[in-house]
Design a protein around this motif. Structure first.
Motif, mmCIF file in Angstrom:
data_model
loop_
_atom_site.group_PDB
_atom_site.id
_atom_site.type_symbol
_atom_site.label_atom_id
_atom_site.label_comp_id
_atom_site.label_asym_id
_atom_site.label_seq_id
_atom_site.Cartn_x
_atom_site.Cartn_y
_atom_site.Cartn_z
ATOM 1 N N SER A 46 0.811 -1.218 0.000
ATOM 2 C CA SER A 46 0.000 0.000 0.000
ATOM 3 C C SER A 46 0.844 1.267 0.000
ATOM 4 C CB SER A 46 -0.930 -0.010 1.221
ATOM 5 O OG SER A 46 -0.185 -0.176 2.417
ATOM 6 N N SER A 47 1.964 1.240 -0.722
ATOM 7 C CA SER A 47 2.824 2.428 -0.794
ATOM 8 C C SER A 47 2.154 3.558 -1.559
ATOM 9 C CB SER A 47 4.159 2.057 -1.465
ATOM 10 O OG SER A 47 3.928 1.501 -2.750
ATOM 11 N N ARG A 48 1.154 3.202 -2.382
ATOM 12 C CA ARG A 48 0.340 4.212 -3.077
ATOM 13 C C ARG A 48 -1.100 3.740 -3.104
ATOM 14 N NH1 ARG A 48 -0.957 2.406 -8.256
ATOM 15 N NH2 ARG A 48 0.391 0.770 -9.123
ATOM 16 N N LYS A 49 -2.009 4.670 -3.341
ATOM 17 C CA LYS A 49 -3.425 4.304 -3.444
ATOM 18 C C LYS A 49 -3.624 3.476 -4.698
ATOM 19 C CE LYS A 49 -8.060 6.419 -3.349
ATOM 20 N NZ LYS A 49 -8.483 6.103 -1.979
ATOM 21 N N ARG A 50 -4.288 2.341 -4.549
ATOM 22 C CA ARG A 50 -4.468 1.425 -5.666
ATOM 23 C C ARG A 50 -5.948 1.255 -5.997
ATOM 24 N NH1 ARG A 50 0.114 -1.673 -6.876
ATOM 25 N NH2 ARG A 50 1.839 -1.364 -5.428
ATOM 26 N N LEU A 51 -6.191 0.685 -7.170
ATOM 27 C CA LEU A 51 -7.541 0.339 -7.582
ATOM 28 C C LEU A 51 -7.720 -1.160 -7.482
ATOM 29 C CD1 LEU A 51 -10.314 1.005 -8.837
ATOM 30 C CD2 LEU A 51 -9.250 0.696 -11.097
ATOM 31 N N GLY A 52 -8.705 -1.580 -6.688
ATOM 32 C CA GLY A 52 -9.029 -2.990 -6.575
ATOM 33 C C GLY A 52 -10.348 -3.298 -7.255
ATOM 34 N N LEU A 53 -10.569 -4.572 -7.551
ATOM 35 C CA LEU A 53 -11.835 -5.034 -8.105
ATOM 36 C C LEU A 53 -12.242 -6.287 -7.344
ATOM 37 C CD1 LEU A 53 -12.745 -5.444 -11.886
ATOM 38 C CD2 LEU A 53 -13.449 -7.096 -10.176
ATOM 39 N N ILE A 54 -13.432 -6.269 -6.763
ATOM 40 C CA ILE A 54 -13.935 -7.427 -6.026
ATOM 41 C C ILE A 54 -15.095 -8.043 -6.789
ATOM 42 C CG2 ILE A 54 -15.012 -8.237 -3.887
ATOM 43 C CD1 ILE A 54 -13.623 -5.925 -2.433
ATOM 44 N N LEU A 55 -14.979 -9.328 -7.090
ATOM 45 C CA LEU A 55 -16.086 -10.076 -7.680
ATOM 46 C C LEU A 55 -16.927 -10.577 -6.509
ATOM 47 C CD1 LEU A 55 -14.189 -11.984 -10.507
ATOM 48 C CD2 LEU A 55 -15.630 -9.956 -10.704
ATOM 49 N N CYS A 56 -18.123 -10.042 -6.384
ATOM 50 C CA CYS A 56 -18.897 -10.137 -5.149
ATOM 51 C C CYS A 56 -19.847 -11.322 -5.079
ATOM 52 C CB CYS A 56 -19.713 -8.864 -4.954
ATOM 53 S SG CYS A 56 -18.716 -7.369 -4.779
ATOM 54 N N GLN A 57 -19.945 -11.868 -3.890
ATOM 55 C CA GLN A 57 -20.990 -12.789 -3.475
ATOM 56 C C GLN A 57 -21.384 -12.355 -2.068
ATOM 57 O OE1 GLN A 57 -20.292 -17.067 -4.061
ATOM 58 N NE2 GLN A 57 -18.354 -16.546 -5.012
ATOM 59 N N ASN A 58 -22.543 -12.804 -1.607
ATOM 60 C CA ASN A 58 -22.933 -12.509 -0.231
ATOM 61 C C ASN A 58 -22.287 -13.523 0.701
ATOM 62 O OD1 ASN A 58 -24.456 -10.209 -0.771
ATOM 63 N ND2 ASN A 58 -26.321 -11.392 -1.144
ATOM 64 N N GLN A 59 -20.983 -13.387 0.831
ATOM 65 C CA GLN A 59 -20.182 -14.254 1.684
ATOM 66 C C GLN A 59 -19.220 -13.406 2.504
ATOM 67 O OE1 GLN A 59 -18.222 -17.422 -0.418
ATOM 68 N NE2 GLN A 59 -20.045 -17.997 -1.572
ATOM 69 N N ALA A 60 -18.620 -14.034 3.502
ATOM 70 C CA ALA A 60 -17.751 -13.291 4.417
ATOM 71 C C ALA A 60 -16.499 -12.746 3.729
ATOM 72 C CB ALA A 60 -17.353 -14.185 5.593
ATOM 73 N N PHE A 61 -15.861 -13.545 2.867
ATOM 74 C CA PHE A 61 -14.575 -13.125 2.302
ATOM 75 C C PHE A 61 -14.669 -11.874 1.422
ATOM 76 C CE2 PHE A 61 -13.384 -17.496 3.504
ATOM 77 C CZ PHE A 61 -12.241 -17.196 4.239
ATOM 78 N N PRO A 62 -15.677 -11.728 0.536
ATOM 79 C CA PRO A 62 -15.786 -10.475 -0.204
ATOM 80 C C PRO A 62 -15.991 -9.263 0.703
ATOM 81 C CG PRO A 62 -17.039 -12.188 -1.306
ATOM 82 C CD PRO A 62 -16.621 -12.745 0.014
ATOM 83 N N ILE A 63 -16.734 -9.444 1.804
ATOM 84 C CA ILE A 63 -16.912 -8.328 2.746
ATOM 85 C C ILE A 63 -15.587 -7.997 3.422
ATOM 86 C CG2 ILE A 63 -18.006 -7.658 4.927
ATOM 87 C CD1 ILE A 63 -20.530 -9.027 4.003
ATOM 88 N N MET A 64 -14.813 -9.014 3.750
ATOM 89 C CA MET A 64 -13.483 -8.766 4.329
ATOM 90 C C MET A 64 -12.601 -7.988 3.355
ATOM 91 S SD MET A 64 -12.637 -12.499 5.937
ATOM 92 C CE MET A 64 -13.855 -13.358 6.938
ATOM 93 N N ALA A 65 -12.639 -8.385 2.079
ATOM 94 C CA ALA A 65 -11.835 -7.685 1.071
ATOM 95 C C ALA A 65 -12.301 -6.239 0.921
ATOM 96 C CB ALA A 65 -11.923 -8.417 -0.270
ATOM 97 N N TYR A 66 -13.592 -6.029 0.958
ATOM 98 C CA TYR A 66 -14.177 -4.687 0.869
ATOM 99 C C TYR A 66 -13.715 -3.811 2.039
ATOM 100 C CZ TYR A 66 -18.087 -1.303 1.381
ATOM 101 O OH TYR A 66 -18.865 -0.182 1.557
#
Length: 465
Positions: A46-66
């Motif tokens: 995280s040395s610079r602001k980055r752009l992420g993309l999350i492929l979402c489901q209603n599960q715990a791991f995507p919320i953690m990534a978010y």
């Protein structure tokens, strides 16, 4: 509500339940804090602001990534895990995200992406050598403007937008630490995301599932975990009426909400009376992704006398009708920064300054309740997802090399062709790409599309057909 505490900053030693998934796994807020820290370590430095993309489901791991992305101050795009691969790759090629997260899908991304498997999820990191454009420090989330169409146009939401909307929702809905909400809407859909954000802010439990409300699995979870609230779009309520909602025994339910398009007054009346009989509250709401999901709501005690209204502005928001155009205008801290169509657009700051032209025509009554009377722009909402009719036309024309015209309303998409041989291929393509039910799509042939003298298609005449 915690004073001046952002919903994504989870407290370390909180023993209250945060998440229950459909496999009955439970995470306290303290557990969630630890998981999010681990997730942050899995993402690129995280040395610079980055752009992420999350492929979402209603599960715990995507919320953690978010939550990890928000804590790291990365900007993050949220897309459907099941989005058509060609549409997904178009977005990836357009925005070149620095990292991509998925629970179990493995698309073929460009060769510049390096894959890493983390047992329960996958992450791709972009190792391209080209210098990436800067990202505005206030940019937090990018949400699609058109549901599942794969359009490269996104709404740019700031950290303030997300927090302000969550605070307003907690203010007017009866959300407390004892609230047990179940996910009935996709995470990447602004309405669904607002449910997650507001309940994290209130530190109440979220029951996560992608199960349909029409399934036995959903209602088993509902009863097992004593769910107190659910959210739905018009289609949800059409189906619930068919299930005879008035006969359903739901002792734990405290309230339910509707947004994502106009609900017919007859259904408003039906569900308001169901709510009264069950001793619970029914909230009809209006919102747009451009306003981080919520703009107005009808107080439950006024619902039967205001069946056709979108209600009053949410706390800290202002709504009025433009005297010259009759357009509904909204002002509030939840109004987006603006749109993005390219990676370069992510460097832009706030272009709207809190003022949103909704594109809806409206009026206000003497009691301050607002009503939608029409639309200024060519889009419809099906199953709560906004579909831009012009975008659909362009895609079909590019795919099939034919002239096409689309009209519709919040009940049906109507597509007109001048080539009768392509009716079924076009319909099947629409169903596949936009994930729509066959009953709401009709493709018809006409000998010649009606046009004005200037050559533009006469959509009003098509509607008459």
């Amino acid at each position: 509500m915690r004073e001046k505490m952002y919903f994504w900053n989870i407290e370390k030693d909180d023993e209250r339940i945060a998440i229950i998934d459909q496999n009955d796994s439970k995470l306290t807020y303290g557990n969630l804090f630890e998981k999010v820290q681990m997730m942050k370590d899995c993402l690129p430095d995280s040395s610079r602001k980055r752009l992420g993309l999350i492929l979402c489901q209603n599960q715990a791991f995507p919320i953690m990534a978010y939550l990890a992305a928000l804590q790291r101050q990365d900007a993050v795009m949220l897309l459907d895990e099941k989005l058509d691969e060609a549409l997904l790759l178009n977005i990836v090629n357009t925005y070149k995200p620095d990292w991509i997260f998925s629970v179990d899908r493995k698309p073929e991304f460009p060769s510049s992406y390096k894959f890493s498997d983390h047992t329960f999820f996958q992450i791709w990191t972009n190792h391209t050598n080209e210098e990436m454009d800067s990202i505005h420090p206030d940019l937090a989330v990018l949400l699609s403007t058109s549901g599942t169409t794969g359009s490269a146009k996104f709404v740019r939401l700031s950290y303030q937008n997300l927090q302000a909307n969550a605070e307003s929702i907690v203010n007017y809905l009866p959300i407390t630490t004892n609230e047990r909400a179940i996910t009935t809407l996709p995470m990447q859909y602004s309405y669904g995301l607002s449910v997650i954000n507001s309940h994290l802010l209130a530190q109440g439990p979220l029951i996560l599932t992608d199960a349909s409300m029409l399934s036995k699995e959903f209602w088993s979870l509902f009863h097992e975990h004593n769910v107190t609230s659910f959210a739905g779009v018009p289609y949800t309520y059409q189906m619930l009426q068919r299930l005879r909602f008035e006969k359903m025994d739901l002792p734990s339910l405290r309230y339910f909400t509707q947004a994502g398009g106009r609900l017919a007054p007859t259904l408003v009346d039906y569900f308001a009376k169901c709510a009264h009989d069950k001793g619970v509250q029914f909230f009809v709401m209006y919102g747009q992704t451009e306003a981080t999901a919520r703009i107005s709501y009808v107080p439950p005690e006024r619902i039967l006398e205001k069946k056709e209204s979108i209600g009053v502005p949410i706390p800290n928001g202002k709504l009025w009708v433009d005297e010259d155009t009759s357009e509904l205008l909204y002002e509030g801290p939840n109004v987006m920064m603006g749109y993005a169509e390219t990676r370069q657009d992510l460097a832009k700051g706030d272009e709207l300054n809190g003022l949103l032209h909704t594109g809806d025509l409206g009026r206000v009554d003497n009691g301050g309740f607002f009503y939608i009377t029409g639309r200024m722009k060519r889009f419809i909402k099906l199953f709560g997802l906004r579909l831009n009719l012009d975008d659909i036309e362009k895609r079909i024309e590019q795919q099939q090399g034919i002239v096409v015209a689309c009209v519709g309303n919040d009940d049906r998409l109507l597509v007109f062709l001048e080539n009768g041989d392509l009716l079924e291929p076009v319909k099947q393509d629409i169903l596949k790409v936009y994930k729509l039910h066959p009953s709401v799509v009709k493709v018809s042939a006409v000998s010649k599309l009606p046009r004005f003298e200037n050559g533009k298609i006469n959509y009003n005449k098509l509607k008459d057909l």
